[in-house]
Scaffold this motif. Sequence first.
Motif, PDB file in Angstrom:
ATOM      1  N   ASP A  63       0.854  -1.189   0.000  1.00 49.29           N
ATOM      2  CA  ASP A  63       0.000   0.000   0.000  1.00 49.29           C
ATOM      3  C   ASP A  63       0.889   1.238   0.000  1.00 49.29           C
ATOM      4  O   ASP A  63       1.737   1.414   0.880  1.00 49.29           O
ATOM      5  CB  ASP A  63      -0.912   0.020   1.236  1.00 49.29           C
ATOM      6  N   THR A  65       0.092   4.276   0.555  1.00 47.85           N
ATOM      7  CA  THR A  65      -0.299   5.352   1.474  1.00 47.85           C
ATOM      8  C   THR A  65       0.129   5.098   2.909  1.00 47.85           C
ATOM      9  O   THR A  65       0.119   6.010   3.729  1.00 47.85           O
ATOM     10  CB  THR A  65      -1.832   5.535   1.454  1.00 47.85           C
ATOM     11  N   TYR A  66       0.529   3.857   3.232  1.00 44.19           N
ATOM     12  CA  TYR A  66       0.841   3.555   4.626  1.00 44.19           C
ATOM     13  C   TYR A  66       2.243   4.009   5.022  1.00 44.19           C
ATOM     14  O   TYR A  66       3.210   3.832   4.289  1.00 44.19           O
ATOM     15  CB  TYR A  66       0.726   2.059   4.919  1.00 44.19           C
ATOM     16  N   THR A  72      -3.313   7.937   9.323  1.00 45.02           N
ATOM     17  CA  THR A  72      -4.217   7.519   8.258  1.00 45.02           C
ATOM     18  C   THR A  72      -5.496   8.344   8.363  1.00 45.02           C
ATOM     19  O   THR A  72      -6.230   8.227   9.340  1.00 45.02           O
ATOM     20  CB  THR A  72      -4.564   6.022   8.380  1.00 45.02           C
ATOM     21  N   ILE A  76      -7.171   2.134   6.182  1.00 40.28           N
ATOM     22  CA  ILE A  76      -6.717   1.419   4.996  1.00 40.28           C
ATOM     23  C   ILE A  76      -7.350   0.027   5.034  1.00 40.28           C
ATOM     24  O   ILE A  76      -7.112  -0.740   5.963  1.00 40.28           O
ATOM     25  CB  ILE A  76      -5.187   1.302   4.968  1.00 40.28           C
ATOM     26  N   THR A 124      -7.922  -4.287   8.149  1.00 42.18           N
ATOM     27  CA  THR A 124      -8.120  -2.857   8.353  1.00 42.18           C
ATOM     28  C   THR A 124      -6.953  -2.307   9.153  1.00 42.18           C
ATOM     29  O   THR A 124      -6.639  -2.802  10.243  1.00 42.18           O
ATOM     30  CB  THR A 124      -9.436  -2.570   9.096  1.00 42.18           C
TER      31      THR A 124
END
Length: 333
Positions: A63, A65-66, A72, A76, A124
Amino acid sequence: MKKLLYIFIFFGLTSCNDGDIIVTSFEFEDVDLQLCQGAKPNEFVFFKINTSVNEAISYNFIDATYSATTITENPIIIDLETPDNGLIYRKFNNTITADYYCNNIPDSSIIVTEELLSISGQATIINEIVSEDDNDGVESTLEAPSEIDPEDDPDGDGVPNYLDDAMADSTIGNDDQTADNLGIEDGYDTDGDQIPDFRDQDDDNDNVLTSVELPNSDPNDDSFLDTDEDGIPNYRDDDDDGDGILTKDEDINGNGNPRDDDTDGDGIANFLDTDDAISVTAESILSNTVITTFRTTLTVSDLILNEVNDQFTNDDFSFGFRDETVSITTPIN
């Protein structure tokens, strides 16, 4: 109460002639969640190792974006149906360490004796800040009105006290926040610089660190230093000597540090000396460093493993959380 992951496996005739159920358990609550960077771009591996029975559970995902040190904005959510995003349970012939997951080439002496793979489910991931402190020597509760914990949330509305317009009313949050103002409540930000005092290394914005302005030379007096005795301790007083000239404007050499300026040479820095009459206009402020702890929480839902199907009794569980503490510095303006 401990949360256990129970896996029930029916073995065929080749594995067990009497058809007994073999039960394997992994204790999540008592084992630390660890994290490694994967071999592929934006790949991560969360894992837990139970050394007492040589078993481990891991979750690898990709991922972009992590980050362990970035909030966050939204959870996610990743499906567990692809090779790049999967949960794996393994038993080993010997004890393993984090190197098994963190090195690209695992120890060849380690043999997997049992393996289960996720074929369906959802992970999640949430990363949030759980604590921040300026490490200035003042407890965060002392840097708030009525010694209230600024980060606490007694009404459970998701808004910490220092931003909450009504700490005892869950229907009211940070309603006075605007594009130019964080909506910090009265008493939590002495100098009005939009940095709450518990995160501000220079609470009064006078270019002298709070930690430097605290000590009192009198061993019989445990109160904070108040040079001009105006009832405002130096660390919250922008004119420490009460001479009408702001402390930051008594930085004659303009290096951003009023502590090394002593115009009359009497051994007392100008900002603590009422017997000086020179001032300048400060053009910079100190950088600010905050010790910040991020917490990543991983939960798994609707999990189905490749060999257990409906015999898996705990298909929704918390994988646990992992904290990472870093120093974040805001540069000098």
